[in-house]
Design a protein around this motif. Structure first.
Motif, PDB file in Angstrom:
ATOM      1  N   GLY A 181       0.797  -1.223   0.000  1.00  0.00           N
ATOM      2  CA  GLY A 181       0.000   0.000   0.000  1.00  0.00           C
ATOM      3  C   GLY A 181       0.828   1.271   0.000  1.00  0.00           C
ATOM      4  O   GLY A 181       0.301   2.348  -0.295  1.00  0.00           O
TER       5      GLY A 181
ATOM      6  N   ASN B 109       0.593   6.492   1.670  1.00  0.00           N
ATOM      7  CA  ASN B 109       0.179   5.284   2.381  1.00  0.00           C
ATOM      8  C   ASN B 109      -1.274   5.025   2.033  1.00  0.00           C
ATOM      9  O   ASN B 109      -2.188   5.594   2.630  1.00  0.00           O
ATOM     10  N   ALA B 110      -1.498   4.172   1.028  1.00  0.00           N
ATOM     11  CA  ALA B 110      -2.858   3.859   0.582  1.00  0.00           C
ATOM     12  C   ALA B 110      -3.452   2.689   1.350  1.00  0.00           C
ATOM     13  O   ALA B 110      -4.564   2.252   1.038  1.00  0.00           O
ATOM     14  N   SER B 111      -2.740   2.172   2.331  1.00  0.00           N
ATOM     15  CA  SER B 111      -3.241   1.039   3.101  1.00  0.00           C
ATOM     16  C   SER B 111      -4.255   1.509   4.140  1.00  0.00           C
ATOM     17  O   SER B 111      -4.474   2.713   4.324  1.00  0.00           O
ATOM     18  N   ASP B 112      -4.848   0.555   4.847  1.00  0.00           N
ATOM     19  CA  ASP B 112      -5.813   0.875   5.891  1.00  0.00           C
ATOM     20  C   ASP B 112      -5.169   0.981   7.263  1.00  0.00           C
ATOM     21  O   ASP B 112      -5.878   1.072   8.282  1.00  0.00           O
ATOM     22  N   GLN B 113      -3.839   0.952   7.311  1.00  0.00           N
ATOM     23  CA  GLN B 113      -3.151   0.995   8.597  1.00  0.00           C
ATOM     24  C   GLN B 113      -2.157   2.147   8.644  1.00  0.00           C
ATOM     25  O   GLN B 113      -1.454   2.419   7.665  1.00  0.00           O
ATOM     26  N   ASP B 114      -2.102   2.813   9.808  1.00  0.00           N
ATOM     27  CA  ASP B 114      -1.045   3.790  10.032  1.00  0.00           C
ATOM     28  C   ASP B 114       0.287   3.055  10.092  1.00  0.00           C
ATOM     29  O   ASP B 114       0.345   1.866  10.418  1.00  0.00           O
TER      30      ASP B 114
ATOM     31  N   ALA C 188      -3.172   6.173   7.807  1.00  0.00           N
ATOM     32  CA  ALA C 188      -3.750   5.430   6.690  1.00  0.00           C
ATOM     33  C   ALA C 188      -4.388   6.382   5.686  1.00  0.00           C
ATOM     34  O   ALA C 188      -4.993   7.393   6.051  1.00  0.00           O
ATOM     35  N   ARG C 189      -4.178   6.057   4.390  1.00  0.00           N
ATOM     36  CA  ARG C 189      -4.787   6.773   3.276  1.00  0.00           C
ATOM     37  C   ARG C 189      -4.413   8.266   3.263  1.00  0.00           C
ATOM     38  O   ARG C 189      -5.244   9.127   3.012  1.00  0.00           O
ATOM     39  N   THR C 190      -3.153   8.538   3.561  1.00  0.00           N
ATOM     40  CA  THR C 190      -2.658   9.915   3.481  1.00  0.00           C
ATOM     41  C   THR C 190      -1.387   9.942   2.636  1.00  0.00           C
ATOM     42  O   THR C 190      -0.789   8.904   2.344  1.00  0.00           O
TER      43      THR C 190
END
Length: 550
Positions: free
Chosen positions: A383, A404-409, A533-535
């Motif tokens: 991600g 960071n396109a994943s769902d986790q920081d 996540a996702r930033t």
């Protein structure tokens, strides 16, 4: 511990306007073609040879500067070829006095241009009567370089035999060992087999790491066929504990084109990184704007100062140890001739010095290498994308785009370091510039201390101070401390003597920190970025300097 030396030989790119220019003078002050070949994966190699087909090739100053910026020694090339090469060698080897004069000139050239060694490539037959003088050339050049330039190396290319015949051996044997014994290493020709490579390693004994297994990116007889499949011969060399000589990495530029070069280059070195070590900054201060020495424009403090493309390797800043790129489906994994790369392979070389006692451990190591080679496209942090971009810049011609396109920081490690700070109480001044619309990001600086096990992580929060002790910040760290920015004048006073950026423009934010440090031999071992996540963000400047506390 196995030593892997990735030995890069760069092609000499000429200016179309001056086809007769010599490599030592071309592009001295850069040029305007930002799409020209460059190299920036310095963290994955240990030595660099600048290669061309001229008798004496001295790397242009930009290549010398870029290599030394990253702590990589750089070598010139001495080459003779064909009938013209035979004539050159007849003149060069006509007497001991001539040989020694030539050696002194080469040593002087090395000192003047900052070179760390030479590749000696004799690709023509030698008059048998002159063989003693050829051996004297090899020995004398090696000896004088060692005397004058610390840690210098002279590498012999596997070409001429002990009888003076031009006959590539593709291994270390009785035909070329006489030259290997007189210098620092031998670059084996590309037609080796794993079995021959293993026999060469046995013959070299304790000097196994001085054998460079030649691997041609264009294929041409190399195991695996070159291209993206160079991972196969590199794995065979790694398995045997030998070094690797990777020839013509410019394949990614010459064959795949300037438009796809950066992507192809990142994919190639991402695949190879599963087998190679990683180097990073080794002394303070560390200052980088992540510029690769080229760009579509030139910026300072986030403002455009020149709106034209440019390319000047002397301006290349320290590059991150780690990048991460996902290969798009349209970039096919092929060898140099367009054949698809297979997902996996079995190592063919027999283990060196195999014994029943260590057979299980060797089998496990073999399986591990086969697995990491086959998994060359498995991203360490799914991600995440960490790539250079020339679409924006705080300083120079580009910056790092991190997402960071994943769902986790999480924390992505940018630099592996070994930055020593003086023992006792002191401060670490840190300055970095980012462009982001989200406060879910922070710089993470990891330190070790001989008194306490594990890593202490310093989290450099955004001004909002919203992160606190997010779980994603604690990965791989035993101790965590969170720090808010300090006024600019406090940090900049501690960075005195360094060229400092001015206020940020066009959305760039500059953050300043003073970190209290104490302990027994504290060392910065890693620098990374925390992203929620996702930033995503751009980072365009980073400076670290140890200093006395205020």
């Amino acid at each position: 511990m196995t030593l892997l030396t990735t030995y890069i030989i760069a092609p000499s790119f000429r200016s179309p306007a001056s086809p007769s220019s010599s490599p030592v003078s071309e592009f001295h002050d850069g040029h305007d073609d930002s799409s020209a070949y460059t190299f920036y994966h310095w963290s994955r190699i240990d030595e660099f040879v600048y290669f061309s087909h001229q008798f004496v090739t001295v790397p242009p100053c930009g290549w010398v500067d870029a290599a030394h910026t990253h702590g990589v020694p750089i070598y010139g090339t001495i080459i003779t070829e064909s009938a013209a090469g035979e004539e050159t060698c007849q003149q060069l080897l006509r007497s001991q006095e001539v040989v020694e004069v030539v050696v002194e000139r080469l040593v002087a050239v090395s000192r003047h241009h900052g070179l760390d060694g030479w590749l000696l490539n004799i690709e023509n037959a030698i008059d048998p009567a002159q063989l003693p003088l050829l051996r004297h050339l090899v020995a004398q050049l090696t000896s004088r370089m060692h005397q004058e330039i610390e840690h210098s190396r002279v590498i012999w290319y596997d070409s001429v035999t002990r009888d003076g015949e031009l006959r590539w051996q593709d291994q270390l044997n009785e035909q070329n060992e006489c030259y290997f014994d007189l210098c620092d290493g031998i670059f084996l020709n590309y037609g080796w087999t794993p079995e021959r490579l293993a026999a060469s390693g046995e013959r070299a004994g304790r000097r196994r790491a001085d054998l460079y297994a030649g691997v041609d990116m264009f294929g041409r007889g190399s195991l695996g066929g070159g291209g993206f499949n160079v991972i196969q011969p590199v794995a065979e060399s790694r398995w045997l504990g030998l070094s690797t000589a990777l020839f013509a990495p410019g394949w990614t530029h010459e064959r795949l084109g300037a438009d796809r070069f950066a992507l192809a280059e990142d994919v190639l070195w991402s695949r190879l990184s599963t087998l190679l070590g990683a180097r990073g900054p080794a002394r303070l201060p560390l200052v980088t704007d992540f510029c690769q020495g080229r760009g579509l424009k030139l910026c300072a403090d986030g403002q455009v100062t020149r709106a034209k493309p440019w390319h000047r390797l002397s301006a290349q800043s320290p590059q991150p140890t780690f990048l991460q790129t996902r290969r798009p489906a349209e970039l096919a994994l092929t060898d140099a001739d367009g054949r698809p790369v297979q997902a996996g392979f079995a190592l063919r070389a027999p283990a060196l010095g195999a014994s029943a006692k260590r057979e299980d451990a060797r089998t496990m190591e073999q399986r591990r290498l086969e697995a990491v080679s086959a998994a060359g496209e498995v991203l360490p942090q799914p991600g995440w994308q960490v790539r250079h971009t020339d679409k924006d810049a705080f300083s120079g011609g580009g910056c790092l785009a991190v997402s960071n396109a994943s769902d986790q920081d999480g924390v992505f490690r940018l630099f592996a370091c070994d930055l020593s700070l003086s023992s006792g109480r002191q401060s670490l001044a840190v300055l970095y510039a980012v462009k982001t619309t989200d406060d879910g990001c922070a710089l993470c600086v990891d330190l070790t201390d001989r008194r306490e096990p594990g890593v202490s992580r310093y989290v450099l929060e955004p001004p909002s101070g919203l992160l606190g002790t997010e779980p994603g910040l604690r990965a791989d760290a035993r101790r965590l401390s969170v720090h808010l920015p300090v006024p600019a004048d406090q940090a900049e006073a501690r960075l005195a003597g360094r060229p400092l950026p001015g206020p940020g423009h066009n959305g760039w934010q500059i953050r300043h920190y003073l970190l209290p440090v104490s302990g027994d031999d504290p060392r910065v071992v890693s620098i990374g970025l925390f992203l929620a996540a996702r930033t995503s963000l751009l980072i365009g400047y980073l400076a670290l300097q140890s200093t006395q506390p205020p």
